[in-house]
Design an enzyme around this catalytic site. Structure first.
Site, PDB file in Angstrom:
ATOM      1  N   ARG A  52      69.772   2.056  21.391  1.00 56.88           N
ATOM      2  CA  ARG A  52      70.788   1.214  22.002  1.00 56.88           C
ATOM      3  C   ARG A  52      70.952  -0.139  21.284  1.00 56.88           C
ATOM      4  O   ARG A  52      72.041  -0.681  21.188  1.00 56.88           O
ATOM      5  CB  ARG A  52      70.398   0.981  23.462  1.00 56.88           C
ATOM      6  CG  ARG A  52      71.366   0.130  24.206  1.00 56.88           C
ATOM      7  CD  ARG A  52      70.928  -0.034  25.638  1.00 56.88           C
ATOM      8  NE  ARG A  52      71.598  -1.166  26.223  1.00 56.88           N
ATOM      9  CZ  ARG A  52      72.834  -1.148  26.663  1.00 56.88           C
ATOM     10  NH1 ARG A  52      73.537  -0.049  26.604  1.00 56.88           N
ATOM     11  NH2 ARG A  52      73.387  -2.222  27.168  1.00 56.88           N
TER      12      ARG A  52
ATOM     13  N   ILE B 264      66.447  -3.928  37.703  1.00 57.87           N
ATOM     14  CA  ILE B 264      67.190  -4.147  36.450  1.00 57.87           C
ATOM     15  C   ILE B 264      67.931  -2.875  36.038  1.00 57.87           C
ATOM     16  O   ILE B 264      69.122  -2.905  35.770  1.00 57.87           O
ATOM     17  CB  ILE B 264      66.249  -4.597  35.301  1.00 57.87           C
ATOM     18  CG1 ILE B 264      65.466  -5.853  35.701  1.00 57.87           C
ATOM     19  CG2 ILE B 264      67.042  -4.826  34.017  1.00 57.87           C
ATOM     20  CD1 ILE B 264      66.273  -7.124  35.787  1.00 57.87           C
TER      21      ILE B 264
ATOM     22  N   CYS C 141      66.995   4.893  25.272  1.00 57.44           N
ATOM     23  CA  CYS C 141      66.283   5.491  26.397  1.00 57.44           C
ATOM     24  C   CYS C 141      67.262   5.880  27.503  1.00 57.44           C
ATOM     25  O   CYS C 141      68.215   5.145  27.768  1.00 57.44           O
ATOM     26  CB  CYS C 141      65.308   4.479  26.986  1.00 57.44           C
ATOM     27  SG  CYS C 141      63.722   4.441  26.165  1.00 57.44           S
TER      28      CYS C 141
ATOM     29  N   LYS D   8      58.538  -5.636  19.110  1.00 56.13           N
ATOM     30  CA  LYS D   8      59.674  -4.762  18.770  1.00 56.13           C
ATOM     31  C   LYS D   8      60.983  -5.423  19.162  1.00 56.13           C
ATOM     32  O   LYS D   8      61.920  -5.507  18.370  1.00 56.13           O
ATOM     33  CB  LYS D   8      59.547  -3.424  19.510  1.00 56.13           C
ATOM     34  CG  LYS D   8      60.820  -2.605  19.496  1.00 56.13           C
ATOM     35  CD  LYS D   8      60.663  -1.280  20.201  1.00 56.13           C
ATOM     36  CE  LYS D   8      61.096  -1.257  21.634  1.00 56.13           C
ATOM     37  NZ  LYS D   8      62.541  -1.276  21.881  1.00 56.13           N
ATOM     38  N   ASN D   9      61.031  -5.930  20.406  1.00 55.62           N
ATOM     39  CA  ASN D   9      62.317  -6.421  20.918  1.00 55.62           C
ATOM     40  C   ASN D   9      62.732  -7.761  20.318  1.00 55.62           C
ATOM     41  O   ASN D   9      63.860  -8.202  20.530  1.00 55.62           O
ATOM     42  CB  ASN D   9      62.269  -6.515  22.450  1.00 55.62           C
ATOM     43  CG  ASN D   9      62.284  -5.131  23.086  1.00 55.62           C
ATOM     44  OD1 ASN D   9      62.425  -4.123  22.396  1.00 55.62           O
ATOM     45  ND2 ASN D   9      62.130  -5.082  24.408  1.00 55.62           N
TER      46      ASN D   9
ATOM     47  N   ARG E 201      73.580   1.682  31.455  1.00 59.24           N
ATOM     48  CA  ARG E 201      73.485   0.712  30.374  1.00 59.24           C
ATOM     49  C   ARG E 201      74.804   0.485  29.628  1.00 59.24           C
ATOM     50  O   ARG E 201      74.935   0.770  28.443  1.00 59.24           O
ATOM     51  CB  ARG E 201      72.382   1.112  29.393  1.00 59.24           C
ATOM     52  CG  ARG E 201      71.053   1.273  30.070  1.00 59.24           C
ATOM     53  CD  ARG E 201      69.964   1.579  29.103  1.00 59.24           C
ATOM     54  NE  ARG E 201      69.323   0.383  28.612  1.00 59.24           N
ATOM     55  CZ  ARG E 201      68.297   0.400  27.771  1.00 59.24           C
ATOM     56  NH1 ARG E 201      67.833   1.513  27.307  1.00 59.24           N
ATOM     57  NH2 ARG E 201      67.750  -0.725  27.384  1.00 59.24           N
TER      58      ARG E 201
ATOM     59  N   ASP F  80      60.154  -3.534  31.663  1.00 66.20           N
ATOM     60  CA  ASP F  80      59.449  -2.676  30.701  1.00 66.20           C
ATOM     61  C   ASP F  80      57.988  -2.450  31.088  1.00 66.20           C
ATOM     62  O   ASP F  80      57.319  -1.592  30.505  1.00 66.20           O
ATOM     63  CB  ASP F  80      59.508  -3.293  29.296  1.00 66.20           C
ATOM     64  CG  ASP F  80      60.888  -3.138  28.680  1.00 66.20           C
ATOM     65  OD1 ASP F  80      61.720  -2.418  29.248  1.00 66.20           O
ATOM     66  OD2 ASP F  80      61.132  -3.753  27.624  1.00 66.20           O
TER      67      ASP F  80
ATOM     68  N   ARG G 237      58.647   4.986  19.528  1.00 63.72           N
ATOM     69  CA  ARG G 237      59.742   4.010  19.368  1.00 63.72           C
ATOM     70  C   ARG G 237      59.222   2.586  19.546  1.00 63.72           C
ATOM     71  O   ARG G 237      59.795   1.649  18.993  1.00 63.72           O
ATOM     72  CB  ARG G 237      60.839   4.249  20.420  1.00 63.72           C
ATOM     73  CG  ARG G 237      61.677   5.477  20.152  1.00 63.72           C
ATOM     74  CD  ARG G 237      62.837   5.528  21.116  1.00 63.72           C
ATOM     75  NE  ARG G 237      63.459   4.222  21.202  1.00 63.72           N
ATOM     76  CZ  ARG G 237      64.052   3.720  22.285  1.00 63.72           C
ATOM     77  NH1 ARG G 237      64.121   4.416  23.373  1.00 63.72           N
ATOM     78  NH2 ARG G 237      64.587   2.528  22.273  1.00 63.72           N
TER      79      ARG G 237
END
Ligand code: UD1
Length: 422
Positions: free
Chosen positions: A92, A327, A116, A22-23, A121, A305, A397
């Site tokens: 985002r 993080i 999220c 996904k990322n 952020r 994650d 998601r």
């Protein structure tokens, strides 16, 4: 709203194939804004965030089709330079349109991003980078407005190796003539994948021995035919699900090198791990789970994650384990839900102290973010009896066909929508 009904207590067993990342897929899709030429992107997972990204590309003026994991993006009309709040608030990563639009049209207007709820952020690192490249950034009525008369290549030192800022600045600099250098840039495998996609579009871009990203900008980029890497977070999640249920699972079509630290910690916790070129197998055996402390960090450190699914595993350890989230500042929302399932977790700001319990107890729990949702699913797979995980839309998601894959591993899980069932 969909929920999962899970009858836990079964060890996961069997083999599944890992989906495209996904990322990596999201920013590669955004790269198509850098050109009017057709782009083909393969191994794109069918996820809610991907569908939002496709809608953003369409809203901006691209013609997009999605068929069995292949996205084709073609030119339709001149691109718009603003995106609607309705789309951006859902994800985002929408903010990644900023770099390509700024590079091509010297302007972009983007609502401040959502996604999220795992912390504040901000996007200050992105904006400072754009300013270094010659842009002016302002916030007007909830929108970030970025404009430039002229953009010039520059050396940019990121104050933190933000993945999003690294990607946005890379995409922008790829079209700015001259040499842009990004120092203290993110080194995540997804950044590498975007570098490869940009290279296939004709950009001269690479990482030097210090981890600096060097971009020799081109005035124009071509189309691409790119295949997205495997999803290392999905890989890690299923490894942790297999571990927590004391199962025996083979994950296919993944890259073990992208999960090295997780594999090391799983071995330390007592699991047998075997790796091949594109596969990882895990088997639990009968040993107790040893406590292992983790601290999240930018890659190659432990992925934030995977912190939530790791916490679920440590809830079952023989002893006590620490989890430190370095993080994001608000990424323990799964912890109170795990406690409702019988876990023993004490949170102090960004540190969690977990004392192992024998097993989770079934309960109705609520996912409040993507990875926290996955952590709850793993706990429910362990608990003997029926649990419900509400707000599955968070999980959708980022996990392609999660319930189907888990059923393939022998789990008893089904999706249920109380409204459509009425
Ligand atoms: C990406 C991933 C996300 C992952 C995260 C860290 C996607 C779609 N999302 O998110 O799954 O958890 O990397 O690996 O790829 N920060 C600032 N200012 C900025 C940018 C970031 O302070 O301008 C802070 C953030 O608030 C956060 C930290 O830096 O505390 C990491 O953020 P970043 O690496 O940018 O994460 P994302 O790109 O949002």
């Amino acid at each position: 709203m969909d929920r999962f009904i899970i009858k836990g207590g079964r060890k996961l067993k069997g083999a599944i194939e890992i989906s495209g990342s996904k990322n990596a897929a999201l920013p590669v899709l955004m790269c198509t804004l850098l050109t009017d030429e057709p782009c083909i992107i393969n191994r794109v997972p069918d996820l809610r965030d991907v569908r939002i990204t496709i809608k953003i590309l369409e809203e901006l003026g691209k013609k997009v089709s999605y068929d069995k994991g292949t996205v084709t993006v073609a030119h339709k009309h001149k691109l718009a330079t603003a995106v609607s709040h309705d789309l951006v608030k859902q994800m985002r990563a929408s903010f990644w349109v900023a770099g390509p639009l700024l590079a091509r049209f010297k302007k972009a207007a983007i609502p401040l991003p959502g996604g999220c709820a795992i912390g504040v952020r901000p996007v200050d690192i992105h904006l400072k980078g754009f300013e270094k490249l010659g842009a002016k950034c302002a916030t007007e009525r909830g929108n970030v407005v970025i404009k430039a008369k002229k953009l010039s290549a520059a050396k940019i030192i990121l104050s933190f190796p933000s993945v999003g800022a690294t990607l946005n600045l890379m995409m922008c600099a790829a079209l700015i003539k001259g040499t842009t250098v990004l120092e203290n840039a993110a080194r995540e495998p997804e950044v590498d994948d975007v570098i490869k996609a940009l290279q296939s579009m004709g950009a001269s871009i690479g990482m030097d021995e210090h981890g600096h990203i060097i971009i020799e900008g081109a005035g124009k980029l071509s189309g691409m035919n790119h295949t997205v890497i495997a999803d290392r977070i999905e890989t890690g999640t299923y490894l942790l699900a297999a571990a927590a249920t004391r199962g025996d699972v083979l994950l296919k079509e993944c890259n073990p090198q992208h999960n090295e630290i997780l594999l090391e910690y799983l071995r330390e916790a007592g699991f047998n791990i075997e790796t091949g070129e594109s596969g990882i197998s895990i088997s639990a055996g009968a040993k107790k789970i040893k406590p292992v402390n983790i601290k999240t960090a930018p890659y190659p450190g432990f992925a934030t994650d995977l912190q939530a699914p790791w916490m679920t595993l440590m809830c079952l350890c023989a002893g006590a384990a620490d989890v430190s989230e370095d993080i994001f500042e608000n990424r323990f929302m799964h912890a109170p839900e795990l406690v409702r399932m019988g876990a023993d977790i004490i949170i102090d700001k960004t540190a969690a102290k977990i004392t192992g319990v024998k097993n989770f107890t079934p309960a109705a729990v609520m996912a409040s973010d993507l990875r926290g949702g996955a952590a709850l699913v793993i706990a429910a797979l362990c608990a003997r009896g029926a649990s419900e995980v509400e707000r599955v839309y968070h999980i959708d998601r980022g996990y392609e066909r999660m319930e189907e894959k888990l059923v393939g591993l022998g789990a008893n899980i089904r999706r249920f929508n109380p409204v459509s069932a009425e």
